[in-house]
Design a protein around this motif. Structure first.
Motif, mmCIF file in Angstrom:
data_model
loop_
_atom_site.group_PDB
_atom_site.id
_atom_site.type_symbol
_atom_site.label_atom_id
_atom_site.label_comp_id
_atom_site.label_asym_id
_atom_site.label_seq_id
_atom_site.Cartn_x
_atom_site.Cartn_y
_atom_site.Cartn_z
ATOM 1 N N GLY A 1 63.552 -15.347 -13.318
ATOM 2 C CA GLY A 1 64.828 -16.053 -13.224
ATOM 3 C C GLY A 1 65.270 -15.960 -11.641
ATOM 4 O O GLY A 1 64.701 -15.252 -10.745
ATOM 5 N N ASP A 2 66.573 -16.561 -11.143
ATOM 6 C CA ASP A 2 66.730 -16.800 -9.901
ATOM 7 C C ASP A 2 67.528 -15.308 -9.149
ATOM 8 O O ASP A 2 67.469 -15.175 -7.970
ATOM 9 N N HIS A 3 67.628 -14.380 -10.130
ATOM 10 C CA HIS A 3 68.421 -13.355 -9.591
ATOM 11 C C HIS A 3 67.541 -12.035 -9.208
ATOM 12 O O HIS A 3 68.154 -11.287 -8.632
ATOM 13 N N ILE A 4 66.499 -12.340 -9.316
ATOM 14 C CA ILE A 4 65.455 -10.923 -8.984
ATOM 15 C C ILE A 4 65.610 -10.919 -7.306
ATOM 16 O O ILE A 4 65.835 -11.740 -6.667
ATOM 17 N N ILE A 5 65.322 -9.369 -7.180
ATOM 18 C CA ILE A 5 64.618 -9.189 -5.748
ATOM 19 C C ILE A 5 63.173 -9.358 -5.836
ATOM 20 O O ILE A 5 62.538 -8.808 -6.738
ATOM 21 N N PHE A 6 62.749 -10.020 -4.579
ATOM 22 C CA PHE A 6 61.083 -10.149 -4.540
ATOM 23 C C PHE A 6 60.527 -9.646 -3.122
ATOM 24 O O PHE A 6 61.309 -10.009 -2.250
ATOM 25 N N ALA A 7 59.713 -8.794 -3.368
ATOM 26 C CA ALA A 7 59.003 -8.503 -1.842
ATOM 27 C C ALA A 7 57.548 -8.548 -2.165
ATOM 28 O O ALA A 7 56.911 -8.164 -3.355
ATOM 29 N N SER A 8 56.722 -8.829 -0.971
ATOM 30 C CA SER A 8 55.151 -8.681 -1.333
ATOM 31 C C SER A 8 54.660 -7.889 0.011
ATOM 32 O O SER A 8 55.311 -7.828 0.918
ATOM 33 N N GLY A 9 53.503 -7.744 0.006
ATOM 34 C CA GLY A 9 52.846 -7.057 1.226
ATOM 35 C C GLY A 9 52.247 -8.157 2.253
ATOM 36 O O GLY A 9 52.522 -7.911 3.421
ATOM 37 N N SER A 10 51.850 -9.243 1.831
ATOM 38 C CA SER A 10 51.395 -10.348 2.514
ATOM 39 C C SER A 10 52.714 -11.286 2.974
ATOM 40 O O SER A 10 53.348 -11.464 2.014
ATOM 41 N N PRO A 11 52.606 -12.268 3.938
ATOM 42 C CA PRO A 11 53.783 -13.265 3.707
ATOM 43 C C PRO A 11 53.557 -14.230 2.916
ATOM 44 O O PRO A 11 52.539 -15.049 2.735
ATOM 45 N N PHE A 12 54.560 -14.943 2.319
ATOM 46 C CA PHE A 12 54.741 -15.934 1.431
ATOM 47 C C PHE A 12 55.978 -16.733 1.999
ATOM 48 O O PHE A 12 56.784 -16.151 2.592
ATOM 49 N N ASN A 13 56.097 -17.991 1.713
ATOM 50 C CA ASN A 13 57.257 -18.721 1.795
ATOM 51 C C ASN A 13 58.391 -18.524 1.026
ATOM 52 O O ASN A 13 58.023 -18.164 -0.185
#
Length: 623
Positions: free
Chosen positions: A481-493
């Motif tokens: 869903g649109d309400h989440i918080i997202f983080a990653s180790g490598s860069p994404f757009n």
């Protein structure tokens, strides 16, 4: 008593060492100066200057310098400014980007790395000018994710030696070997044994690329003097059969040492570098889990060292987890109420778990009861499923996080339950991936997270490089869903959501913390790097974002602000070192003077000691 011939040999070695370091001393002093300040004395002229990346300015040499350094006629007549040089250099990179019609690719990324590396080989000052000015654009080239490709292909890419190599064949010689490095002062060493490079596994001696990339970020982000950094490879063999069978492989073609033999190599290396450079800081990087914790515990109370995979990753993850709490509109003190499912129990996973547990416990009172309460917030899943007390031959490092059978039964789970089952039953606030398994957060797992009791669940797909990320931001936002918080180790757009809003992809890169940890330790003169100093760094990063930013889903700042972020993190580390009475001073600032500094003065002190890439004025003097 030594005989005459050995004395003569020693005298000759010392003479050669002094001659070699005389030039280095000039280079070291040069990087502490700026245009218009006292000139730097050099002991070379003509083509020797142009072939030395520490002194070479290329077309930026003034006519006066060209005359006194015998350069007139060896360069085109037009004297360029450093900015003009950068603009001319950027033409190469922009042409490459234009020709890459299908967007970024592995081939394109390696080509960009080669261009930047060639600049590094011929003109270090300009290289760091470009990197600092374009850090958001080129950090993914000099470090993750492109550095993984570089390491995989390093034997073929190797051109100019950079850093030092200590191998199993050098046992008994390391104390003398360290004097082969020409700089008489080294502030920062990044060392790897190549056993677990990112999520790519055992790459042997080719892992030196990791150490080189990390130190580039130390220079660009923390302003560590580039002539005082040293990348190191400890080659104790490789268990990568493909490399062992490759005749072009540059490392020892033997299986890895183990046990006491392995430890003897590491012990000799640590004793050697700290004997020559007593105040150096050593960052351990990409050691397999088997050794990461053991070496950390073996050395951390004796030497100024830390393990970035264990402690740096943990700090960045803690900062993100605290940011996720803020993004839910709650104070950071509510962190101990978060239910967290962790996928991965390697060095990074256990490092994050230990740090998160300590953070929660401190918020709850920092007693035995608080630690036990904090433990109950974590559900750890590895390759064999949910870890419980029923697990046979459980990893001792994971043991504290094994769930009790009663706790598991109440949730309708059992030992070895798969990730999707755990997420569905626990309904966590946070799903944290440190598994190095690309795509682990499948549609089934993400669908299960939709039942989370949190108003804004957080997904951390932290494994590197990009192909090892547990999921992509597109998958996370589209499924959960649109309400989440997202983080990653490598860069994404970032993701464009259906309502026209933006789904922010936060990159939880270790470069937010390790440069500040290193710089703060250096400037405080702390004897060791304590848990409190690491915690101060993480909390500083967590508090860096404004309330408005975190409420829109931004929990990590822009990489473009990395110099300012590092300055603040380093200041937080210095303050904590003072509080814990660990600070012993740096250069002309002794411990008593550091302790007198207030908060603003500490920030200014850090800023004043960050190196800036300006060309020095050069003057020739015959030795």
């Amino acid at each position: 008593m030594p005989n005459f011939s050995s004395q003569l040999r020693l005298s000759s070695l010392l003479k050669r060492f002094k001659q070699r370091t005389a030039t280095i001393d000039g280079a070291r002093r040069s990087f502490a100066t700026t245009e218009g300040s006292r000139p730097t004395i050099v002991h070379k002229r003509s083509l020797d200057i142009l072939h030395d990346p520490w002194f070479n300015k290329g077309t930026a040499f003034s006519m006066t310098e060209r005359d006194r350094l015998d350069l007139r006629g060896l360069l085109p007549p037009n004297v360029m400014t450093s900015q003009q040089q950068i603009e001319r250099f950027m033409v190469d990179l922009k042409r490459l980007e234009v020709n890459a019609r299908d967007g970024p690719s592995d081939t394109n990324a390696l080509a960009m790395w080669r261009i930047l590396n060639r600049l590094h080989d011929r003109n270090e000052t300009m290289y760091y000018k470009v990197l600092i000015d374009k850090i958001e654009e080129y950090a993914p080239i000099v470090y993750t994710p492109t550095v993984g490709l570089v390491c995989q292909n390093y034997s073929g890419l190797f051109r100019r030696p950079r850093g030092m190599y200590f191998s199993a064949e050098d046992r008994g010689e390391m104390m003398s070997m360290v004097y082969n490095w020409p700089a008489d002062q080294v502030d920062m060493i990044v060392v790897t044994d190549g056993s677990r490079i990112l999520g790519l596994g055992d790459l042997g001696v080719q892992g030196i690329g990791i150490a080189i990339g990390k130190l580039d970020l130390y220079v660009a982000a923390a302003g560590i003097n580039p002539q005082r950094v040293l990348p190191v490879m400890i080659d104790i063999g490789t268990n990568n059969e493909k490399l062992l069978k490759n005749p072009l492989y540059l490392g020892l073609q033997q299986h890895r040492l183990d046990g006491e033999e392995y430890l003897s190599v590491m012990d000799e290396f640590m004793e050697a570098v700290f004997t020559r450079w007593p105040h150096v800081i050593v960052q351990f990087e990409d050691f397999q889990s088997k050794w990461a914790f053991k070496l950390l515990q073996r050395y951390r109370n004796t030497y100024r060292m830390f393990n970035d995979d264990v402690q740096g990753t943990a700090g960045v993850a803690i900062a993100g987890l605290l940011g996720a709490v803020r993004a839910q509109g709650r104070p950071m003190i509510d962190f101990p109420k978060q239910k967290i499912v962790v996928a991965g129990a390697g060095s990074a996973g256990i490092g994050v778990l230990n740090a998160a547990r300590k953070t929660m416990a401190r918020m709850l009172g920092n007693n035995e009861s608080a630690f036990d309460s904090a433990r109950r917030q974590f559900w750890v899943v590895d390759s064999m499923g949910l870890i419980t007390e029923d697990r046979k031959n459980i990893d001792p490092d994971a043991q504290p996080f094994a769930r009790k059978i009663k706790e598991v039964s109440r949730q309708g789970l059992m030992e070895g339950a798969n990730l999707a089952e755990v997420v569905k039953k626990v309904k966590p606030d946070v799903l944290l991936g440190l598994s190095a398994v690309g795509g682990l957060f499948s549609k089934e797992v993400l669908e299960a997270l939709k039942d989370s009791t949190s108003t804004r669940p957080a997904i951390f797909a932290m494994s590197n490089p990009t192909k090892n990320a547990e999921c992509t931001p597109d998958e996370a936002f589209s499924i959960v869903g649109d309400h989440i918080i997202f983080a990653s180790g490598s860069p994404f757009n970032d993701v464009t959501l259906g309502n026209g809003q933006v789904g922010h992809c936060n990159q939880g890169n270790n470069m937010y913390l390790f440069p500040g940890i290193g710089l703060g330790t250096l400037l405080s003169g702390a004897r060791v790097i304590s848990d409190g100093m690491l915690q101060a760094a993480a909390e500083c990063l967590a508090a860096y974002m404004t309330e408005e930013e975190v409420l829109t889903g931004i929990i990590y700042p822009s990489i473009s602000s990395i110099r300012d972020i590092t300055k603040e993190v380093a200041a937080a580390v210095v303050r904590e070192a003072i509080v814990e009475d660990l600070a012993e001073g740096y250069r002309d600032m002794d411990a008593r003077e550091i302790r007198k500094l207030n908060q603003e003065e500490i920030v200014q002190y850090v800023k004043n000691n960050m190196w800036i890439p300006n060309y020095p004025n050069l003057v020739y003097k015959n030795e």
